[in-house]
Design a protein around this motif. Sequence first.
Motif, PDB file in Angstrom:
ATOM      1  N   LEU A 158       5.837  38.856  26.958  1.00  0.00           N
ATOM      2  CA  LEU A 158       6.594  38.123  26.353  1.00  0.00           C
ATOM      3  C   LEU A 158       6.646  38.680  24.759  1.00  0.00           C
ATOM      4  N   LYS A 159       7.673  38.667  24.091  1.00  0.00           N
ATOM      5  CA  LYS A 159       8.047  39.337  22.883  1.00  0.00           C
ATOM      6  C   LYS A 159       9.126  38.808  22.038  1.00  0.00           C
ATOM      7  N   TRP A 160       8.655  38.356  20.956  1.00  0.00           N
ATOM      8  CA  TRP A 160      10.100  37.881  19.852  1.00  0.00           C
ATOM      9  C   TRP A 160       9.676  38.285  18.402  1.00  0.00           C
ATOM     10  N   ARG A 177      18.205  40.515  11.928  1.00  0.00           N
ATOM     11  CA  ARG A 177      17.148  41.423  11.905  1.00  0.00           C
ATOM     12  C   ARG A 177      16.222  40.811  11.137  1.00  0.00           C
ATOM     13  N   ILE A 178      14.836  40.621  11.804  1.00  0.00           N
ATOM     14  CA  ILE A 178      13.757  40.046  11.317  1.00  0.00           C
ATOM     15  C   ILE A 178      12.596  41.261  10.865  1.00  0.00           C
ATOM     16  N   SER A 179      12.508  41.801  11.953  1.00  0.00           N
ATOM     17  CA  SER A 179      11.392  42.904  11.711  1.00  0.00           C
ATOM     18  C   SER A 179      11.863  44.133  10.938  1.00  0.00           C
ATOM     19  N   HIS A 180      10.657  44.728  10.457  1.00  0.00           N
ATOM     20  CA  HIS A 180      10.788  45.846   9.660  1.00  0.00           C
ATOM     21  C   HIS A 180      10.921  47.201  10.760  1.00  0.00           C
ATOM     22  N   TRP A 190       7.094  50.078  23.157  1.00  0.00           N
ATOM     23  CA  TRP A 190       6.896  48.845  24.219  1.00  0.00           C
ATOM     24  C   TRP A 190       7.900  49.044  25.327  1.00  0.00           C
ATOM     25  N   ARG A 191       9.394  49.162  24.877  1.00  0.00           N
ATOM     26  CA  ARG A 191      10.049  48.978  25.836  1.00  0.00           C
ATOM     27  C   ARG A 191      10.047  50.528  26.841  1.00  0.00           C
ATOM     28  N   SER A 192       9.635  51.320  26.434  1.00  0.00           N
ATOM     29  CA  SER A 192       9.429  52.667  27.181  1.00  0.00           C
ATOM     30  C   SER A 192       8.200  52.514  28.221  1.00  0.00           C
ATOM     31  N   GLY A 206      25.649  36.622  22.646  1.00  0.00           N
ATOM     32  CA  GLY A 206      25.758  37.021  21.315  1.00  0.00           C
ATOM     33  C   GLY A 206      25.288  37.897  20.467  1.00  0.00           C
ATOM     34  N   ASP A 207      24.483  38.531  20.892  1.00  0.00           N
ATOM     35  CA  ASP A 207      23.836  39.735  20.174  1.00  0.00           C
ATOM     36  C   ASP A 207      24.391  41.149  20.602  1.00  0.00           C
ATOM     37  N   ASN A 208      24.913  40.816  21.845  1.00  0.00           N
ATOM     38  CA  ASN A 208      25.508  42.431  22.416  1.00  0.00           C
ATOM     39  C   ASN A 208      24.428  43.429  22.319  1.00  0.00           C
ATOM     40  N   PRO A 209      23.251  43.372  23.012  1.00  0.00           N
ATOM     41  CA  PRO A 209      22.290  44.125  22.623  1.00  0.00           C
ATOM     42  C   PRO A 209      22.356  45.501  23.643  1.00  0.00           C
ATOM     43  N   ARG A 210      21.651  46.450  23.169  1.00  0.00           N
ATOM     44  CA  ARG A 210      21.811  47.766  24.079  1.00  0.00           C
ATOM     45  C   ARG A 210      20.458  47.744  25.112  1.00  0.00           C
ATOM     46  N   LEU A 211      19.397  47.243  24.548  1.00  0.00           N
ATOM     47  CA  LEU A 211      18.352  46.975  25.133  1.00  0.00           C
ATOM     48  C   LEU A 211      17.663  48.269  25.854  1.00  0.00           C
ATOM     49  N   ASN A 212      17.658  49.191  25.154  1.00  0.00           N
ATOM     50  CA  ASN A 212      17.218  50.581  25.603  1.00  0.00           C
ATOM     51  C   ASN A 212      16.155  50.943  24.614  1.00  0.00           C
ATOM     52  N   ASN A 213      15.759  52.323  24.912  1.00  0.00           N
ATOM     53  CA  ASN A 213      14.566  52.863  23.997  1.00  0.00           C
ATOM     54  C   ASN A 213      15.347  54.115  23.408  1.00  0.00           C
ATOM     55  N   ARG A 214      15.618  53.934  21.921  1.00  0.00           N
ATOM     56  CA  ARG A 214      16.159  55.110  21.429  1.00  0.00           C
ATOM     57  C   ARG A 214      15.322  55.403  20.157  1.00  0.00           C
ATOM     58  N   LEU A 215      14.247  54.750  19.899  1.00  0.00           N
ATOM     59  CA  LEU A 215      13.455  55.052  18.569  1.00  0.00           C
ATOM     60  C   LEU A 215      12.267  55.442  19.084  1.00  0.00           C
TER      61      LEU A 215
HETATM   62  N1  LIG Z   1      16.245  40.221  15.901  1.00  0.00           N
HETATM   63  C1  LIG Z   1      15.251  41.097  16.266  1.00  0.00           C
HETATM   64  C2  LIG Z   1      15.133  41.492  17.841  1.00  0.00           C
HETATM   65  N2  LIG Z   1      15.799  40.905  18.673  1.00  0.00           N
HETATM   66  C3  LIG Z   1      15.983  41.433  20.076  1.00  0.00           C
HETATM   67  O1  LIG Z   1      16.399  42.917  20.322  1.00  0.00           O
HETATM   68  C4  LIG Z   1      17.664  42.629  20.868  1.00  0.00           C
HETATM   69  C5  LIG Z   1      18.565  43.810  20.391  1.00  0.00           C
HETATM   70  O2  LIG Z   1      18.333  45.041  20.924  1.00  0.00           O
HETATM   71  P1  LIG Z   1      19.104  46.464  20.788  1.00  0.00           P
HETATM   72  O3  LIG Z   1      20.577  46.148  20.648  1.00  0.00           O
HETATM   73  O4  LIG Z   1      18.863  47.406  21.717  1.00  0.00           O
HETATM   74  O5  LIG Z   1      18.846  46.680  19.265  1.00  0.00           O
HETATM   75  C6  LIG Z   1      17.974  41.313  20.609  1.00  0.00           C
HETATM   76  O6  LIG Z   1      19.118  41.088  21.866  1.00  0.00           O
HETATM   77  C7  LIG Z   1      16.803  40.409  20.873  1.00  0.00           C
HETATM   78  O7  LIG Z   1      16.485  40.659  22.053  1.00  0.00           O
HETATM   79  N3  LIG Z   1      14.002  42.097  18.094  1.00  0.00           N
HETATM   80  C8  LIG Z   1      13.044  42.704  17.006  1.00  0.00           C
HETATM   81  O8  LIG Z   1      12.140  43.168  17.335  1.00  0.00           O
HETATM   82  N4  LIG Z   1      13.151  42.148  15.718  1.00  0.00           N
HETATM   83  C9  LIG Z   1      14.174  41.558  15.389  1.00  0.00           C
HETATM   84  O9  LIG Z   1      14.434  41.304  14.235  1.00  0.00           O
END
Ligand SMILES: Nc1c(N[C@@H]2O[C@H](COP(=O)(O)O)[C@@H](O)[C@H]2O)[nH]c(=O)[nH]c1=O
Length: 344
Positions: A158-160, A177-180, A190-192, A206-215
């Motif tokens: 689990l990660k948040w 964005r919360i993290s540095h 970690w994703r890799s 809501g976030d429309n995330p990519r959920l990939n490893n690009r960094l």
């Molecule tokens: N806001 C937040 C996170 N949010 C997580 O990252 C997802 C976005 O992924 P991507 O679109 O690939 O960049 C978002 O939907 C949520 O699961 N993660 C973190 O490490 N730090 C942050 O401050």
Amino acid sequence: MEQGRDEFFMARCLQLARLGAGHVAPNPMVGAVLVCEGRIIGEGYHRHYGQGHAEVNCIASVRTEDRHLIPRSTIYVSLEPCAHHGKTPPCADLIVAEGIPECVIGCIDIFAKVAGKGIARLEAAGVRVKTGVLEAECKALNSRFFTFHGLQRPYVVLKWAQSSNGFIAAEGGRPVRISHPVTDRLVHKWRSEEAAILVGAKTAQGDNPRLNNRLWSGRQPLRIIIDLNDKVPASHQVYDKSQPTVFVTTKAKPDQDHILVDGVQSLLPQLLQELHARSVQSVLVEGGAYTLQHFINDGLWDEARVITGANPLPTGVVAPTLHGAVLEDTLLLETDRLFFYRHG
Ligand SMILES: Nc1c(N[C@@H]2O[C@H](COP(=O)(O)O)[C@@H](O)[C@H]2O)[nH]c(=O)[nH]c1=O
Ligand SMILES: NC(=O)C1=CN([C@@H]2O[C@H](COP(=O)(O)OP(=O)(O)OC[C@H]3O[C@@H](n4cnc5c(N)ncnc54)[C@H](OP(=O)(O)O)[C@@H]3O)[C@@H](O)[C@H]2O)C=CC1
Ligand SMILES: [Zn+2]
């Protein structure tokens, strides 16, 4: 306590085994050394899935002028030598054929085709076998492999990221964005490292995330989206086909890879069972709070990594609450504090 001779050589096996990280899954990482009168004459590790096992590479590395020493040597292996014909012939047979008289093993293989059978083959051929040297370390190295075969489910991380006062998003679920940025790089590492990444419907929506490893370098995880009622718009990035993606749903999705579940009742056990059947060895669960809390409440997690940012939010989506968590480590990364828990 002073480290013994067996522990010393097993520690070297562990170092070698780790060099296979990222290349051998779903196989375990394994290292081996061959020792004659205190001198290492061969070293090897499992380098790539489907290729030579640690013992094979170790024995092959012995120099021509040292080969006559093999029948006077001890082989150290971090995992029980295999006894089955998989992608390569059994390593237990190789040890016997090479005339190696002694084998020191870190931990027993849990994989049903091997478990105890490698040791039995060695002993039947007259090889002296010692097991359990640095056993806990050897098991911990392959915690994903042991969880997958032992509990018949993927290893769950689990990660948040939460604000300094415990919110994972702003008011009304507005993403922040919360993290540095340095921590974000670590998160992509970690994703890799995990076979899959999972989010709930509201995060995907809501976030429309990519959920990939690009960094970071390395592989991309399988994306898993829990979207029982098909709420995530098809225009969103999880539908972009840029990497394998599976939707967890109650209604078949003819054009998408999907896992059918029969409702919310015992959803996670059903899902993890199906992921096990698909040989998904580990899952990084990134959120949101609802999804994470379900994994926690069902006791279906192994590690939790909580990133606490420097700043507070006035209000927002409250972070999940862990139960039965044991704090193992902390890390200060730029302005973030990272907390690493294991499920006790
Ligand atoms: N806001 C937040 C996170 N949010 C997580 O990252 C997802 C976005 O992924 P991507 O679109 O690939 O960049 C978002 O939907 C949520 O699961 N993660 C973190 O490490 N730090 C942050 O401050
Ligand atoms: N800071 C961070 O690290 C992160 C923050 N976030 C933030 O979190 C917020 C979203 O979190 P949240 O509102 O809690 O929603 P989630 O993203 O957890 O999605 C919840 C939905 O997912 C489906 N679902 C997930 N798990 C289950 C389950 N076990 N049983 C049944 N249904 C399940 C349900 O939708 P349905 O029935 O429709 O399928 C449920 O309503 C966003 O604001 C996002 O920005 C998100 C991730 C990480
Ligand atoms: Zn083998």
